[in-house]
Design a protein around this motif. Structure first.
Motif, PDB file in Angstrom:
ATOM      1  N   GLU A 157      46.801 -27.658 -49.428  1.00 43.78           N
ATOM      2  CA  GLU A 157      46.083 -28.724 -50.127  1.00 43.78           C
ATOM      3  C   GLU A 157      44.588 -28.577 -49.934  1.00 43.78           C
ATOM      4  O   GLU A 157      43.811 -28.664 -50.879  1.00 43.78           O
ATOM      5  CB  GLU A 157      46.551 -30.085 -49.629  1.00 43.78           C
ATOM      6  N   GLU A 158      44.178 -28.320 -48.680  1.00 41.93           N
ATOM      7  CA  GLU A 158      42.748 -28.263 -48.400  1.00 41.93           C
ATOM      8  C   GLU A 158      42.502 -27.630 -47.033  1.00 41.93           C
ATOM      9  O   GLU A 158      43.239 -27.866 -46.082  1.00 41.93           O
ATOM     10  CB  GLU A 158      42.162 -29.683 -48.410  1.00 41.93           C
ATOM     11  N   ARG A 191      39.617 -27.878 -44.393  1.00 41.79           N
ATOM     12  CA  ARG A 191      38.446 -28.693 -44.079  1.00 41.79           C
ATOM     13  C   ARG A 191      37.692 -28.047 -42.928  1.00 41.79           C
ATOM     14  O   ARG A 191      38.101 -28.137 -41.768  1.00 41.79           O
ATOM     15  CB  ARG A 191      38.866 -30.114 -43.710  1.00 41.79           C
ATOM     16  N   GLU A 208      40.386 -27.970 -39.964  1.00 38.98           N
ATOM     17  CA  GLU A 208      41.674 -28.597 -40.205  1.00 38.98           C
ATOM     18  C   GLU A 208      42.257 -28.105 -41.525  1.00 38.98           C
ATOM     19  O   GLU A 208      41.552 -28.008 -42.526  1.00 38.98           O
ATOM     20  CB  GLU A 208      41.504 -30.119 -40.240  1.00 38.98           C
ATOM     21  N   ARG A 221      45.089 -28.972 -44.333  1.00 38.60           N
ATOM     22  CA  ARG A 221      45.980 -30.010 -44.853  1.00 38.60           C
ATOM     23  C   ARG A 221      46.933 -29.362 -45.851  1.00 38.60           C
ATOM     24  O   ARG A 221      46.514 -28.638 -46.741  1.00 38.60           O
ATOM     25  CB  ARG A 221      45.184 -31.126 -45.527  1.00 38.60           C
ATOM     26  N   LEU A 222      48.210 -29.647 -45.667  1.00 39.47           N
ATOM     27  CA  LEU A 222      49.257 -29.056 -46.498  1.00 39.47           C
ATOM     28  C   LEU A 222      49.889 -30.124 -47.366  1.00 39.47           C
ATOM     29  O   LEU A 222      49.801 -31.324 -47.075  1.00 39.47           O
ATOM     30  CB  LEU A 222      50.320 -28.401 -45.607  1.00 39.47           C
ATOM     31  N   ALA A 223      50.540 -29.695 -48.432  1.00 37.51           N
ATOM     32  CA  ALA A 223      51.256 -30.607 -49.322  1.00 37.51           C
ATOM     33  C   ALA A 223      52.690 -30.108 -49.456  1.00 37.51           C
ATOM     34  O   ALA A 223      52.953 -28.891 -49.441  1.00 37.51           O
ATOM     35  CB  ALA A 223      50.586 -30.666 -50.688  1.00 37.51           C
ATOM     36  N   ARG A 235      53.000 -34.699 -40.277  1.00 37.19           N
ATOM     37  CA  ARG A 235      51.810 -35.062 -41.056  1.00 37.19           C
ATOM     38  C   ARG A 235      51.377 -33.944 -41.988  1.00 37.19           C
ATOM     39  O   ARG A 235      50.493 -34.142 -42.817  1.00 37.19           O
ATOM     40  CB  ARG A 235      50.654 -35.419 -40.116  1.00 37.19           C
ATOM     41  N   MET A 236      51.967 -32.764 -41.814  1.00 34.88           N
ATOM     42  CA  MET A 236      51.610 -31.578 -42.597  1.00 34.88           C
ATOM     43  C   MET A 236      50.121 -31.258 -42.429  1.00 34.88           C
ATOM     44  O   MET A 236      49.377 -31.042 -43.386  1.00 34.88           O
ATOM     45  CB  MET A 236      51.950 -31.772 -44.073  1.00 34.88           C
ATOM     46  N   VAL A 237      49.709 -31.248 -41.169  1.00 37.73           N
ATOM     47  CA  VAL A 237      48.323 -30.957 -40.822  1.00 37.73           C
ATOM     48  C   VAL A 237      48.318 -29.912 -39.718  1.00 37.73           C
ATOM     49  O   VAL A 237      49.160 -29.930 -38.820  1.00 37.73           O
ATOM     50  CB  VAL A 237      47.585 -32.234 -40.345  1.00 37.73           C
ATOM     51  N   ASP A 242      51.259 -29.946 -36.908  1.00 32.04           N
ATOM     52  CA  ASP A 242      51.943 -31.233 -36.936  1.00 32.04           C
ATOM     53  C   ASP A 242      52.804 -31.252 -38.204  1.00 32.04           C
ATOM     54  O   ASP A 242      52.325 -31.619 -39.283  1.00 32.04           O
ATOM     55  CB  ASP A 242      50.934 -32.381 -36.970  1.00 32.04           C
TER      56      ASP A 242
END
Length: 207
Positions: free
Chosen positions: A185-186, A188, A197, A199-201, A142-144, A139
């Motif tokens: 970023e993380e 998960r 999942e 998560r990107l920044a 949302r950078m996910v 996505d």
């Protein structure tokens, strides 16, 4: 499904993941140091390290000791494609493939509004995840990235912390192989029993 010709073999064995994690934690380690840290026999470790290098996951350099004789080899995780030709080829293939898909299927392109460099990073990350055996759902807004299923389930059952940490660092290095503003970023793990999942920044150039 049959294995794609581009799929990673390097992460198929738990011993390779352990070696990769040891290299990530101590870049520039020698074979002897890695075997001491992982408990893997030297001959077995040498074969695994050769596979990791061929897959574009690690790079080798001679250890400059100033002594006579053949220098020891050191191992470092790849975060720069200039250090490993296999990694360079993977990045080029990923960019070409995703560019073609956006041309053929523009209605599925959700990268509008992102800088070109960020799109390239996401392209390479998605191809890495496809090759590793995940079914990534990216996505870009949302950078996910949703990951399902986990191809490391056998390794996770032995040592989840090690497996997840090794892959999180690998995601970080994969993004670093393409200049751009996207960073990990993380990771998960197991946000559901069957999925993880990412998560990107997105960092602006001024940052």
């Amino acid at each position: 499904m049959p294995r794609r010709t581009t799929d990673y073999r390097g992460l198929a064995e738990s011993s390779r993941v352990r070696l990769l994690r040891a290299i990530q934690l101590s870049p520039g380690s020698t074979l002897r140091q890695l075997t001491e840290r992982t408990g893997i026999h030297e001959n077995t470790a040498r074969d695994h390290l050769r596979t990791l290098e061929q897959e574009g996951l690690i790079t080798t350099r001679p250890l400059r000791s100033g002594r006579r004789g053949r220098p020891a080899t050191t191992y470092t995780a790849v975060d720069d494609t200039s250090t490993n030709e296999a990694a360079h080829r993977r990045v080029e293939r990923a960019l070409q493939k995703r560019r073609l898909l956006r041309t053929l299927l523009p209605e599925h392109d959700r990268t509008g509004g992102l800088a070109e460099a960020a799109v390239h990073q996401l392209d390479v990350l998605q191809e890495h995840l496809d090759d590793t055996g995940f079914d990534p759902e990216v996505d870009p807004r949302r950078m996910v990235v949703g990951l399902v299923p986990c191809p490391f389930h056998r390794i996770v059952s032995e040592d989840q912390e090690l497996a997840c940490a090794a892959h999180a660092r690998l995601l970080q290095d994969t993004l670093a192989q393409v200049p751009g503003p996207v960073r990990l970023e993380e990771l998960r793990p197991f946000v559901t029993p069957q999925s993880c999942e990412v998560r990107l920044a997105y960092y602006e150039a001024s940052e």
